[in-house]
Design a protein around this motif. Structure first.
Motif, PDB file in Angstrom:
ATOM      1  N   THR A   1       6.124   2.633  -6.380  1.00  0.00           N
ATOM      2  CA  THR A   1       4.611   2.471  -6.635  1.00  0.00           C
ATOM      3  C   THR A   1       4.004   3.139  -7.880  1.00  0.00           C
ATOM      4  O   THR A   1       4.527   4.312  -7.714  1.00  0.00           O
ATOM      5  CB  THR A   1       3.893   2.301  -5.427  1.00  0.00           C
ATOM      6  OG1 THR A   1       4.128   3.651  -4.738  1.00  0.00           O
ATOM      7  CG2 THR A   1       4.449   1.704  -4.455  1.00  0.00           C
TER       8      THR A   1
ATOM      9  N   ARG B   1       5.692   6.614  -7.442  1.00  0.00           N
ATOM     10  CA  ARG B   1       6.155   7.145  -6.045  1.00  0.00           C
ATOM     11  C   ARG B   1       7.272   6.296  -5.591  1.00  0.00           C
ATOM     12  O   ARG B   1       7.345   5.073  -5.791  1.00  0.00           O
ATOM     13  CB  ARG B   1       5.171   7.562  -5.049  1.00  0.00           C
ATOM     14  CG  ARG B   1       4.135   8.420  -5.337  1.00  0.00           C
ATOM     15  CD  ARG B   1       4.761   9.880  -5.285  1.00  0.00           C
ATOM     16  NE  ARG B   1       3.713  10.846  -5.447  1.00  0.00           N
ATOM     17  CZ  ARG B   1       3.508  11.423  -6.686  1.00  0.00           C
ATOM     18  NH1 ARG B   1       3.841  10.997  -7.549  1.00  0.00           N
ATOM     19  NH2 ARG B   1       2.509  12.353  -6.757  1.00  0.00           N
TER      20      ARG B   1
ATOM     21  N   SER C   1       9.146   3.984  -2.736  1.00  0.00           N
ATOM     22  CA  SER C   1       8.604   2.957  -1.649  1.00  0.00           C
ATOM     23  C   SER C   1       8.829   3.752  -0.250  1.00  0.00           C
ATOM     24  O   SER C   1       9.966   4.426  -0.045  1.00  0.00           O
ATOM     25  CB  SER C   1       9.357   1.861  -1.471  1.00  0.00           C
ATOM     26  OG  SER C   1       8.972   1.043  -0.404  1.00  0.00           O
ATOM     27  N   PRO C   2       7.822   3.659   0.714  1.00  0.00           N
ATOM     28  CA  PRO C   2       8.211   4.369   1.677  1.00  0.00           C
ATOM     29  C   PRO C   2       9.582   3.641   2.579  1.00  0.00           C
ATOM     30  O   PRO C   2      10.017   4.178   3.617  1.00  0.00           O
ATOM     31  CB  PRO C   2       6.987   3.689   2.971  1.00  0.00           C
ATOM     32  CG  PRO C   2       6.055   3.713   1.844  1.00  0.00           C
ATOM     33  CD  PRO C   2       6.655   3.082   0.502  1.00  0.00           C
ATOM     34  N   ALA C   3       9.893   2.449   1.936  1.00  0.00           N
ATOM     35  CA  ALA C   3      10.906   1.758   2.595  1.00  0.00           C
ATOM     36  C   ALA C   3      12.356   2.680   2.137  1.00  0.00           C
ATOM     37  O   ALA C   3      13.456   2.260   2.684  1.00  0.00           O
ATOM     38  CB  ALA C   3      11.182   0.218   2.245  1.00  0.00           C
ATOM     39  N   HIS C   4      12.110   3.339   1.170  1.00  0.00           N
ATOM     40  CA  HIS C   4      13.489   4.291   0.427  1.00  0.00           C
ATOM     41  C   HIS C   4      13.046   5.853   0.604  1.00  0.00           C
ATOM     42  O   HIS C   4      12.889   6.255  -0.407  1.00  0.00           O
ATOM     43  CB  HIS C   4      13.457   3.711  -0.702  1.00  0.00           C
ATOM     44  CG  HIS C   4      14.115   2.326  -0.800  1.00  0.00           C
ATOM     45  ND1 HIS C   4      15.245   1.719  -0.637  1.00  0.00           N
ATOM     46  CD2 HIS C   4      13.251   1.200  -1.154  1.00  0.00           C
ATOM     47  CE1 HIS C   4      15.291   0.738  -0.670  1.00  0.00           C
ATOM     48  NE2 HIS C   4      14.240   0.001  -1.161  1.00  0.00           N
ATOM     49  N   PRO C   5      12.669   6.378   1.843  1.00  0.00           N
ATOM     50  CA  PRO C   5      12.078   7.727   1.598  1.00  0.00           C
ATOM     51  C   PRO C   5      13.289   8.604   1.275  1.00  0.00           C
ATOM     52  O   PRO C   5      12.742   9.822   0.850  1.00  0.00           O
ATOM     53  CB  PRO C   5      11.629   7.881   3.239  1.00  0.00           C
ATOM     54  CG  PRO C   5      12.638   6.770   3.949  1.00  0.00           C
ATOM     55  CD  PRO C   5      12.866   5.714   3.220  1.00  0.00           C
TER      56      PRO C   5
ATOM     57  N   VAL D   1       8.649  14.364  -3.415  1.00  0.00           N
ATOM     58  CA  VAL D   1       7.571  13.490  -2.319  1.00  0.00           C
ATOM     59  C   VAL D   1       8.049  13.672  -1.058  1.00  0.00           C
ATOM     60  O   VAL D   1       9.034  14.010  -0.843  1.00  0.00           O
ATOM     61  CB  VAL D   1       7.725  12.090  -2.858  1.00  0.00           C
ATOM     62  CG1 VAL D   1       7.022  11.131  -2.023  1.00  0.00           C
ATOM     63  CG2 VAL D   1       7.340  11.739  -4.270  1.00  0.00           C
ATOM     64  N   GLY D   2       6.888  13.725  -0.144  1.00  0.00           N
ATOM     65  CA  GLY D   2       7.336  14.051   1.323  1.00  0.00           C
ATOM     66  C   GLY D   2       6.867  15.114   1.898  1.00  0.00           C
ATOM     67  O   GLY D   2       5.768  15.545   1.619  1.00  0.00           O
ATOM     68  N   SER D   3       7.461  15.690   2.793  1.00  0.00           N
ATOM     69  CA  SER D   3       7.171  16.787   3.700  1.00  0.00           C
ATOM     70  C   SER D   3       7.043  18.196   2.914  1.00  0.00           C
ATOM     71  O   SER D   3       8.135  18.218   2.022  1.00  0.00           O
ATOM     72  CB  SER D   3       7.876  16.902   4.960  1.00  0.00           C
ATOM     73  OG  SER D   3       9.423  17.096   4.629  1.00  0.00           O
TER      74      SER D   3
END
Length: 247
Positions: free
Chosen positions: A92, A162, A164-168, A199-201
């Motif tokens: 995205t 970023r 996709s949340p589907a590919h964290p 990206v992420g935690s």
């Protein structure tokens, strides 16, 4: 530098070509023969591109770039990650997916063969280095890779790109992509700079990257360098050596 190159993300599983290699981004390289080149296998508009064996042969070796270590990440005996294309297509925002993919050394199109290598100077671990990707397509798809990247860069200079949340597990994002002028490489070339972020935690480092994408007939060569302490630069000798093999 090995840790920094690991952040480049395009890389999948490390493989084992321990040849040396090197290069830099700057002076022009004359375009090679557009329809056939060193492979001896001209690509068609809609047919298959080069074989994995042929592309392996066109990738850099230690003899091509003395003074650098060359490590195969994909191809040249290492497994080729075809699933990354699916992840790039889900990044995205959608209009910026070609830029995100290029910064990861890929594209939104399925390839027939791929080689990704890390090329690092033997003399300075924080100095000259590049990740180099070769991907073979049909000629029509290779041209689309370049046109889509140009179009995306024109509208994504302020975008936060970023996965996709589907590919964290992708883990990497990019921001602030800025096209820069480039000419004299291959049949056509596109260059840009951006900032790589985690990206992420948790907060991660923001690292400047520079990317050069060159089309030589139906092969796309992508060069990427990143550096947290000085402006990143693709070593010219690495760039020249790789494009010479493709010409």
């Amino acid at each position: 530098m090995a840790a920094l190159l690991a952040l480049a993300g395009a890389c999948g599983k490390a493989g084992g070509d321990d040849d040396g290699g090197g290069a830099k981004a700057g002076s022009g390289v004359s375009a090679g023969a557009a329809s056939q080149g060193a492979s001896g296998e001209p690509a068609s508009e809609g047919g298959k591109g080069l074989s994995q064996k042929t592309l392996d042969r066109l990738a850099l070796s230690g003899q091509d770039v003395p003074g650098y270590g060359v490590t195969a990440v994909s191809g040249k005996g290492s497994s080729v990650d075809r699933g990354s294309v699916t992840a790039y297509r889900a990044a995205t925002p959608a209009p910026c997916r070609p830029v995100y993919a290029a910064a990861q050394l890929g594209s939104l199109h399925d390839f027939t063969a791929q080689v990704v290598q890390d090329v690092v100077s033997d003399s300075d671990g924080l100095g000259e280095h590049a990740s180099v990707s070769l991907a073979s397509y049909t000629r029509a798809d290779a041209r689309s890779v370049m046109s889509e990247l140009r179009a995306a860069l024109a509208q994504c200079t302020t975008a936060d790109m970023r996965p996709s949340p589907a590919h964290p597990d992708a883990g990497l994002g990019f921001t602030g992509a800025q096209p820069r002028p480039v000419s004299g490489y291959g049949d056509e070339a596109v260059a840009f700079e951006a900032t790589q972020v985690i990206v992420g935690s948790g907060a991660g480092p923001a690292i400047p990257v520079t990317v050069l994408v060159v089309r030589q007939d139906a092969t796309i060569a992508t060069f990427m360098s990143l550096n947290p302490v000085q402006p990143p630069a693709i070593p010219q000798d690495v760039l020249d050596a790789q494009l010479k093999k493709l010409a």
